[in-house]
Structure formats: structure tokens, C-alpha cells
Write a protein that holds these residues in place. Structure first.
Motif, PDB file in Angstrom:
ATOM      1  N   LYS A  22       0.829  -1.217   0.000  1.00 29.96           N
ATOM      2  CA  LYS A  22       0.000   0.000   0.000  1.00 29.96           C
ATOM      3  C   LYS A  22       0.859   1.260   0.000  1.00 29.96           C
ATOM      4  O   LYS A  22       0.633   2.203   0.760  1.00 29.96           O
ATOM      5  N   GLU A  26      -7.970   0.818  -6.465  1.00 32.14           N
ATOM      6  CA  GLU A  26      -7.691   2.102  -5.820  1.00 32.14           C
ATOM      7  C   GLU A  26      -8.892   3.043  -5.864  1.00 32.14           C
ATOM      8  O   GLU A  26      -9.254   3.648  -4.866  1.00 32.14           O
ATOM      9  N   TYR A  33       2.391   3.581  -7.742  1.00 34.92           N
ATOM     10  CA  TYR A  33       2.624   2.288  -7.082  1.00 34.92           C
ATOM     11  C   TYR A  33       3.995   1.734  -7.468  1.00 34.92           C
ATOM     12  O   TYR A  33       4.714   1.195  -6.622  1.00 34.92           O
TER      13      TYR A  33
END
Length: 156
Positions: A48, A85, A110
Motif C-alpha cells: 500500500k 484504488e 505504485y
């Protein structure tokens, strides 16, 4: 914002991306820049960790055309990260430049987060392939320990 159809790499991660590929006589564990970026994005998503790019690498690796990701089937990962997301189906709209740029931006962030993790893990490593195997083994070992049912907690 992301240039339509191009995946960018942060300038401070460019050397790591090059070192992780097996091009130009290097012995990195990945064949292409796209492979490195997708692995990093998956690692970033698992932890995350989304990190804005900041300054963009203009030289190698310069922004990578989306076709490199499409031909390897990685477009599904880009879409999957976007839907997870945003939790909004509209993000998958085809032909909508706004949503396409948003998907690519999320993917880049990411990937940048994953590259940051890799940068810390690779510090001092001589053999990147071996170090990545250790990282993956460690992740697997942690997952196995979490799944194990421990009866000791009922004692006392």
C-alpha cells in the motif's frame, strides 16, 4: 500528469531500474524495463505504498510506451490497480484520456513506491537476483506464519 500512453520513471530510481534489467551486459533478474516496473508496482500495491514521481527520468529509462506493457499482458495489472484504488468502474473507460491518464498515474505511483522498497532492500547487494529471491522468500514465510493456527494462545 502522465503523458498519454507512456509510463514514466522517477529520476532517482532510474539507475535501479537499469540495474535490475539484463540489457547492456547487465545481469539483472528482469528482461525489460516494463518487467521491472510491473514487479515494482505489484510490490508497491502489496505494501500500500504510492509515491508521487517528482522529477522524471528523461534518459534511460525514458518514458516507456504503453505498447510494451500491452504486448506482455500487463495492461490488466494497470487496470486492476486502478479499479482497486478508485473503486469506480468508470476508471476503466476506453478512449477517455482523463481516465487513461489517471490509470497510468496510479500505476506509476505504485511502481515508484515499490521501487523505493526495492531500493532499500537492494542497498549493499552485489547480486540483485539473489536479494529479490530473499525478499520474495521472506514475504512467503510471513504469509505462511500468518495462516498457521497457533494453539498456544489458548493456554494460560
Amino acid at each position: 500528469m502522465a503523458e498519454t500512453g507512456r509510463i514514466r520513471v522517477a529520476k532517482d530510481k532510474a539507475e535501479l531500474v537499469k540495474a535490475l534489467t539484463s540489457s547492456d551486459g547487465s545481469t539483472g533478474p528482469f528482461q525489460t524495463f516494463a518487467d521491472v516496473i510491473v514487479f515494482a508496482a505489484a510490490l508497491g500495491a502489496k505494501h500500500k505504498k504510492r509515491v508521487p514521481l517528482g522529477e522524471i527520468s528523461k534518459r534511460e529509462p525514458s518514458p516507456i510506451g504503453q505498447e510494451h506493457f500491452l504486448t506482455r499482458g500487463y495492461d490488466l495489472i494497470i487496470k486492476l490497480l486502478a479499479i482497486v484504488e478508485e473503486k469506480e468502474l468508470a476508471i476503466l473507460s476506453v478512449g477517455n484520456e482523463k481516465f487513461e491518464n489517471q490509470r497510468l498515474r496510479l500505476f506509476e505511483e505504485y511502481a515508484n513506491g515499490g521501487l523505493e522498497i526495492l531500493q532499500n532492500e537492494m542497498r549493499g547487494a552485489v547480486d540483485y537476483s539473489e536479494r529479490i529471491l530473499l525478499v520474495l522468500s521472506s514475504e512467503r514465510f510471513q504469509q505462511e506464519q500468518q495462516r498457521e493456527f497457533d494453539l498456544r494462545r489458548f493456554l494460560s
